[in-house]
Scaffold this motif. Structure first.
Motif, PDB file in Angstrom:
ATOM      1  N   GLY A  52       0.836  -1.201   0.000  1.00 28.76           N
ATOM      2  CA  GLY A  52       0.000   0.000   0.000  1.00 28.76           C
ATOM      3  C   GLY A  52       0.864   1.240   0.000  1.00 28.76           C
ATOM      4  N   THR A  53       0.709   2.074  -1.007  1.00 23.89           N
ATOM      5  CA  THR A  53       1.582   3.235  -1.119  1.00 23.89           C
ATOM      6  C   THR A  53       0.823   4.542  -0.970  1.00 23.89           C
ATOM      7  OG1 THR A  53       3.142   4.380  -2.567  1.00 23.89           O
ATOM      8  CG2 THR A  53       1.355   3.199  -3.643  1.00 23.89           C
ATOM      9  N   SER A  54       1.416   5.429  -0.204  1.00 26.85           N
ATOM     10  CA  SER A  54       0.903   6.786  -0.056  1.00 26.85           C
ATOM     11  C   SER A  54       1.621   7.690  -1.038  1.00 26.85           C
ATOM     12  CB  SER A  54       1.146   7.270   1.377  1.00 26.85           C
ATOM     13  OG  SER A  54       0.942   8.663   1.496  1.00 26.85           O
ATOM     14  N   ILE A  55       1.007   8.821  -1.375  1.00 24.11           N
ATOM     15  CA  ILE A  55       1.715   9.841  -2.150  1.00 24.11           C
ATOM     16  C   ILE A  55       3.002  10.216  -1.432  1.00 24.11           C
ATOM     17  CG2 ILE A  55       1.623  12.254  -2.893  1.00 24.11           C
ATOM     18  CD1 ILE A  55      -1.277  11.842  -3.590  1.00 24.11           C
ATOM     19  N   ASN A  56       2.942  10.189  -0.103  1.00 26.98           N
ATOM     20  CA  ASN A  56       4.128  10.399   0.715  1.00 26.98           C
ATOM     21  C   ASN A  56       4.797   9.039   0.906  1.00 26.98           C
ATOM     22  OD1 ASN A  56       6.092  11.126   2.557  1.00 26.98           O
ATOM     23  ND2 ASN A  56       4.655  11.433   4.251  1.00 26.98           N
ATOM     24  N   TYR A  57       5.766   8.703   0.035  1.00 20.60           N
ATOM     25  CA  TYR A  57       6.401   7.387   0.089  1.00 20.60           C
ATOM     26  C   TYR A  57       6.984   7.087   1.463  1.00 20.60           C
ATOM     27  CZ  TYR A  57      10.050   3.899  -0.287  1.00 20.60           C
ATOM     28  OH  TYR A  57      10.845   2.817  -0.047  1.00 20.60           O
ATOM     29  N   LEU A  58       7.457   8.114   2.170  1.00 19.58           N
ATOM     30  CA  LEU A  58       8.064   7.873   3.473  1.00 19.58           C
ATOM     31  C   LEU A  58       7.093   7.245   4.457  1.00 19.58           C
ATOM     32  CD1 LEU A  58      10.930   8.350   4.637  1.00 19.58           C
ATOM     33  CD2 LEU A  58      10.491   9.237   2.355  1.00 19.58           C
ATOM     34  N   HIS A  59       5.793   7.497   4.288  1.00 19.38           N
ATOM     35  CA  HIS A  59       4.814   6.881   5.175  1.00 19.38           C
ATOM     36  C   HIS A  59       4.808   5.369   4.967  1.00 19.38           C
ATOM     37  CE1 HIS A  59       0.583   7.435   7.169  1.00 19.38           C
ATOM     38  NE2 HIS A  59       1.363   6.611   7.838  1.00 19.38           N
TER      39      HIS A  59
ATOM     40  N   TYR B 246      -3.537  -1.164   4.182  1.00 13.86           N
ATOM     41  CA  TYR B 246      -2.257  -1.879   4.198  1.00 13.86           C
ATOM     42  C   TYR B 246      -1.556  -1.689   5.536  1.00 13.86           C
ATOM     43  CZ  TYR B 246       2.526  -3.122   2.811  1.00 13.86           C
ATOM     44  OH  TYR B 246       3.781  -3.683   2.729  1.00 13.86           O
ATOM     45  N   PHE B 247      -1.500  -0.454   6.013  1.00 11.00           N
ATOM     46  CA  PHE B 247      -0.855  -0.200   7.300  1.00 11.00           C
ATOM     47  C   PHE B 247      -1.537  -0.997   8.404  1.00 11.00           C
ATOM     48  CE2 PHE B 247       0.162   4.348   5.660  1.00 11.00           C
ATOM     49  CZ  PHE B 247       1.135   3.828   4.828  1.00 11.00           C
ATOM     50  N   GLU B 248      -2.852  -1.112   8.320  1.00 10.82           N
ATOM     51  CA  GLU B 248      -3.590  -1.853   9.340  1.00 10.82           C
ATOM     52  C   GLU B 248      -3.233  -3.340   9.321  1.00 10.82           C
ATOM     53  OE1 GLU B 248      -8.217  -2.547  10.815  1.00 10.82           O
ATOM     54  OE2 GLU B 248      -7.737  -0.946   9.387  1.00 10.82           O
ATOM     55  N   TYR B 249      -3.064  -3.909   8.128  1.00  9.20           N
ATOM     56  CA  TYR B 249      -2.625  -5.302   8.035  1.00  9.20           C
ATOM     57  C   TYR B 249      -1.302  -5.507   8.768  1.00  9.20           C
ATOM     58  CZ  TYR B 249      -5.997  -7.083   4.548  1.00  9.20           C
ATOM     59  OH  TYR B 249      -7.128  -7.522   3.901  1.00  9.20           O
ATOM     60  N   LEU B 250      -0.338  -4.629   8.509  1.00  6.93           N
ATOM     61  CA  LEU B 250       0.981  -4.766   9.123  1.00  6.93           C
ATOM     62  C   LEU B 250       0.907  -4.602  10.636  1.00  6.93           C
ATOM     63  CD1 LEU B 250       3.294  -2.798   6.636  1.00  6.93           C
ATOM     64  CD2 LEU B 250       2.555  -5.186   6.562  1.00  6.93           C
ATOM     65  N   GLU B 251       0.136  -3.626  11.089  1.00 10.47           N
ATOM     66  CA  GLU B 251       0.018  -3.377  12.528  1.00 10.47           C
ATOM     67  C   GLU B 251      -0.636  -4.557  13.243  1.00 10.47           C
ATOM     68  OE1 GLU B 251      -2.126   0.266  12.628  1.00 10.47           O
ATOM     69  OE2 GLU B 251      -0.419   1.470  11.917  1.00 10.47           O
ATOM     70  N   GLN B 252      -1.630  -5.154  12.619  1.00 10.56           N
ATOM     71  CA  GLN B 252      -2.296  -6.303  13.222  1.00 10.56           C
ATOM     72  C   GLN B 252      -1.362  -7.501  13.320  1.00 10.56           C
ATOM     73  OE1 GLN B 252      -5.858  -6.946  10.895  1.00 10.56           O
ATOM     74  NE2 GLN B 252      -7.043  -5.442  12.054  1.00 10.56           N
ATOM     75  N   MET B 253      -0.552  -7.715  12.283  1.00  8.54           N
ATOM     76  CA  MET B 253       0.407  -8.816  12.331  1.00  8.54           C
ATOM     77  C   MET B 253       1.369  -8.643  13.504  1.00  8.54           C
ATOM     78  SD  MET B 253       0.319 -11.312  10.012  1.00  8.54           S
ATOM     79  CE  MET B 253       2.029 -11.788   9.683  1.00  8.54           C
ATOM     80  N   SER B 254       1.903  -7.440  13.673  1.00  8.76           N
ATOM     81  CA  SER B 254       2.834  -7.188  14.777  1.00  8.76           C
ATOM     82  C   SER B 254       2.134  -7.326  16.118  1.00  8.76           C
ATOM     83  CB  SER B 254       3.441  -5.783  14.644  1.00  8.76           C
ATOM     84  OG  SER B 254       4.230  -5.676  13.488  1.00  8.76           O
ATOM     85  N   ALA B 255       0.928  -6.766  16.221  1.00 11.70           N
ATOM     86  CA  ALA B 255       0.190  -6.817  17.483  1.00 11.70           C
ATOM     87  C   ALA B 255      -0.144  -8.246  17.888  1.00 11.70           C
ATOM     88  CB  ALA B 255      -1.088  -5.986  17.367  1.00 11.70           C
ATOM     89  N   ASN B 256      -0.365  -9.115  16.901  1.00 10.07           N
ATOM     90  CA  ASN B 256      -0.707 -10.513  17.176  1.00 10.07           C
ATOM     91  C   ASN B 256       0.515 -11.404  17.324  1.00 10.07           C
ATOM     92  OD1 ASN B 256      -3.425  -9.848  17.040  1.00 10.07           O
ATOM     93  ND2 ASN B 256      -3.612 -10.399  14.873  1.00 10.07           N
ATOM     94  N   GLY B 257       1.697 -10.801  17.368  1.00  9.59           N
ATOM     95  CA  GLY B 257       2.905 -11.586  17.552  1.00  9.59           C
ATOM     96  C   GLY B 257       3.241 -12.466  16.366  1.00  9.59           C
ATOM     97  N   PHE B 258       2.815 -12.066  15.184  1.00  6.73           N
ATOM     98  CA  PHE B 258       3.112 -12.815  13.947  1.00  6.73           C
ATOM     99  C   PHE B 258       2.640 -14.270  14.060  1.00  6.73           C
ATOM    100  CE2 PHE B 258       6.378  -9.575  14.698  1.00  6.73           C
ATOM    101  CZ  PHE B 258       6.164  -8.768  13.601  1.00  6.73           C
ATOM    102  N   ALA B 259       1.436 -14.419  14.610  1.00  6.42           N
ATOM    103  CA  ALA B 259       0.923 -15.758  14.913  1.00  6.42           C
ATOM    104  C   ALA B 259       0.352 -16.477  13.700  1.00  6.42           C
ATOM    105  CB  ALA B 259      -0.140 -15.665  16.013  1.00  6.42           C
ATOM    106  N   GLU B 260       0.225 -15.783  12.589  1.00  4.11           N
ATOM    107  CA  GLU B 260      -0.337 -16.435  11.403  1.00  4.11           C
ATOM    108  C   GLU B 260       0.346 -15.911  10.148  1.00  4.11           C
ATOM    109  OE1 GLU B 260      -4.058 -13.290  10.931  1.00  4.11           O
ATOM    110  OE2 GLU B 260      -4.468 -15.372  11.490  1.00  4.11           O
ATOM    111  N   LYS B 261       0.099 -16.587   9.041  1.00  2.72           N
ATOM    112  CA  LYS B 261       0.592 -16.227   7.709  1.00  2.72           C
ATOM    113  C   LYS B 261       2.076 -16.522   7.490  1.00  2.72           C
ATOM    114  CE  LYS B 261      -2.773 -12.437   7.143  1.00  2.72           C
ATOM    115  NZ  LYS B 261      -3.740 -13.236   6.386  1.00  2.72           N
ATOM    116  N   LEU B 262       2.816 -16.813   8.542  1.00  2.00           N
ATOM    117  CA  LEU B 262       4.248 -17.032   8.421  1.00  2.00           C
ATOM    118  C   LEU B 262       4.626 -18.429   8.907  1.00  2.00           C
ATOM    119  CD1 LEU B 262       5.486 -13.595   9.784  1.00  2.00           C
ATOM    120  CD2 LEU B 262       5.418 -14.310   7.390  1.00  2.00           C
ATOM    121  N   GLU B 263       5.679 -18.953   8.314  1.00  2.00           N
ATOM    122  CA  GLU B 263       6.202 -20.267   8.702  1.00  2.00           C
ATOM    123  C   GLU B 263       7.562 -20.065   9.352  1.00  2.00           C
ATOM    124  OE1 GLU B 263       7.778 -23.908   6.102  1.00  2.00           O
ATOM    125  OE2 GLU B 263       5.615 -23.596   5.904  1.00  2.00           O
TER     126      GLU B 263
END
Length: 592
Positions: free
Chosen positions: A486-493, A573-590
């Motif tokens: 997910g890209t913002s016009i402000n790439y730094l975000h 997109y930012f919300e997806y990333l934040e949820q993964m971190s908040a959940n301790g990367f408990a899913e989607k990863l091996e």
């Protein structure tokens, strides 16, 4: 005095749509992205670094590190900084240039500035105490801030400059990446982060005879101050008495044209497609206001900007510039609830005002007409300037409008358009960079993962990732990009959110004794499917756009079908990333 059309006046939408389609057809070419060539082979001299120590010689480096970051621009810097904050062990950075800065190291052309407000583009302002001198910072100041970040977070210590990473090979037995470089270095890394940048691979137009020109010629990202004299602030004394040609009217051309026009005896600007040029509105920073901002102000302001530019109006517009005003008027009149039709009306009105602004500034009516952009606002990257349009009122500036066809050929003496040769002393190519094409081609990296499978082979039918950052079969390997992200016009975000996610995940692995991490096959496929489903409207829109790097010059190659940003937008997109971190990367990863 500027006279604007009444916002409530009627615009013939059907006639405008026909004009947009006609202008698009003029510019369509069968070779699409293949019309450009890279700075290699006979054009390798165009890629020389004018800012580096020539013929640098050093001993090869053999070392083991926890994390190797490839790229020293903002993406690489932010990732390394977030890793430092989490106490991750040894970190090395490999950078092609002679210093940190990325885009802001390479691009030092006169007039260079960021189009996004300094207060939300320059990262970690609160932590560093850095005060941008202006609302839209000059390139030199941004480059300075990059170096300050590297110093503050002790990133120079293990950095390898003027060095190209060439191959990354996964060692399954040792569960490490073996990275080799053009200087004979061999680095064993537990994790590798590729942050080679969005605009890192300059391109030249494939104009017949381009190699025959006998005078100086260069790409804007390799500006030759040895010939032009002066600096990014102007005073290009080497151009006095010279006739100069510039090819390219994108954001770079918009910025470098005014200082060249002031210095050259005559400037010919060769235009294939006119740019959308709105008010920049730059001004010095109010330091008293700046220092009075409450804690957390930068992230709040950054988010507010991304919300507005994503079409989600807020009660307050903190930035209030020519980007956020796109939806402001319609949002107010509709009570913040905007329908797709209202958004489209706002975009159409915006472009009409851009064209009216040209009429209000450019005195020659024929030139003004040629400068008017006829395409949807989001079809090309918008430009912003308070002095670009004014140069066409100068007697020493000539706009050479090619009616969408481009320059016909280059001769030893100059450029040919419409059968006429324009004799020139210098040619400047403001022709941009590869964008969302082939990762391996743009980065120059050969990457081989588990079982010796190359990334090229893995992505031969298009990019397959989770969150645009990881791909199955390539453990502990991260790519910082906007493809499937997910890209913002402000790439730094976007870079900020990705760097936090990657640093959290790497720290999680190291603190829990996890040796490898990669996406599950199911999670990767689900993300790809989601990207495809959410990109349908985007693809349909860009298929109707005038050719640009946004739509692969009007013809998307089959192998690039998946090379698009995440269609759900940056906020989701930012919300997806934040949820993964908040959940301790408990899913989607091996993990192993």
């Amino acid at each position: 005095m500027t006279t604007e059309r009444d916002p409530n006046s009627d615009i013939d939408i059907e006639a405008l749509a026909r004009r947009y389609a006609e202008e698009r057809e003029k510019r369509l070419r069968g070779d699409a992205v293949s019309q450009y060539q890279h700075l290699e082979g006979k054009f390798a001299t165009f890629d020389a670094d004018p800012n580096a120590v020539p013929d640098l010689v050093r001993d090869a480096v053999i070392r083991e590190v926890d994390v190797l970051v490839i790229g020293g621009g903002y993406g690489g810097l932010l990732t390394a900084i977030q890793l430092r904050k989490r106490g991750v062990g040894t970190i090395s950075i490999i950078e092609k240039g002679a210093d940190f800065g990325g885009t802001w190291y390479w691009n030092r052309y006169p007039g260079i500035r960021c189009d996004v407000e300094s207060y939300i583009y320059l990262p970690l302002l609160e932590e560093t105490g850095f005060v941008p001198s202006e609302r839209y910072a000059r390139g030199e100041e941004i480059y300075t801030q990059c170096r300050l970040l590297a110093e503050k977070f002790d990133l120079y210590r293990d950095a390898l400059f003027q060095t190209l990473a060439e191959s990354l090979i996964w060692d399954e037995k040792n569960r490490r990446w073996t990275v080799t470089t053009n200087r004979g270095d061999r680095i064993e890394a537990r994790f590798v982060v590729s942050a080679t940048g969005l605009y890192s691979s300059p391109k030249l137009p494939g104009i017949p005879g381009i190699e025959t020109f006998e005078g100086p010629s260069f790409h804007t990202s390799r500006w030759d101050y040895g010939f032009t004299g002066g600096s990014a602030d102007g005073d290009l004394v080497g151009l006095h008495g010279k006739t100069v040609g510039i090819i390219g009217t994108g954001s770079t051309g918009i910025q470098c044209v005014p200082p060249v026009a002031r210095a050259a005896a005559h400037l010919y600007l060769f235009q294939r497609t006119p740019a959308s040029v709105d008010v920049r509105g730059n001004r010095p920073t109010d330091v008293e206001w700046y220092r009075a901002q409450p804690p957390g102000w930068q992230r709040e302001r950054m988010m507010n900007f991304t919300q507005w530019t994503s079409g989600l109006p807020q009660a307050v517009d903190m930035v209030s510039d020519s980007m956020t005003d796109l939806f402001r008027e319609k949002a107010v009149s509709s009570g913040m609830e905007m329908t797709p039709e209202q958004r489209e009306a706002a975009e159409i009105l915006k472009m009409e005002r851009v064209r009216q602004r040209i009429d209000s500034i450019v005195e020659n009516k024929e030139t003004a007409a040629a400068l008017k952009p006829y395409f949807h606002y989001f079809c090309k990257r918008p430009g912003f300037s308070d002095n670009y349009l004014q140069v066409f009122n100068r007697s020493n500036v000539t706009l050479v409008d090619t009616a969408g066809q481009g320059v016909e050929k280059v001769t030893p003496r100059g450029l040919v358009v419409g059968g006429r040769e324009y004799a020139l002393d210098c040619i400047i190519y403001a022709t941009g960079f590869d964008f969302m094409t082939s990762y391996t081609r743009e980065s120059g990296l050969t990457v081989k993962g588990r079982g010796g499978v190359s990334l090229d082979e893995r992505w031969k039918d298009g990019v397959h990732t989770l969150f645009g950052m990881q791909t199955r079969g390539f453990p502990n390997f991260f790519v910082l990009t906007i493809v499937q992200a997910g890209t913002s016009i402000n790439y730094l975000h976007t870079a900020d959110a990705q760097s936090i996610y990657m640093a959290d995940l790497i720290a999680h692995c190291m603190s829990n004794g996890i040796e490898t991490v990669e996406p599950t096959q199911e999670a990767e496929q689900q993300w790809v499917d989601l990207c495809v489903s959410l990109s349908a409207d985007r693809h349909a829109f860009f298929e109707k756009c005038t050719p640009s790097y946004f739509n692969f010059e009007g013809k998307r190659p089959r192998e690039f079908e998946l090379n698009s940003p995440f269609g759900g937008g940056p906020l989701a997109y930012f919300e997806y990333l934040e949820q993964m971190s908040a959940n301790g990367f408990a899913e989607k990863l091996e993990f192993h």
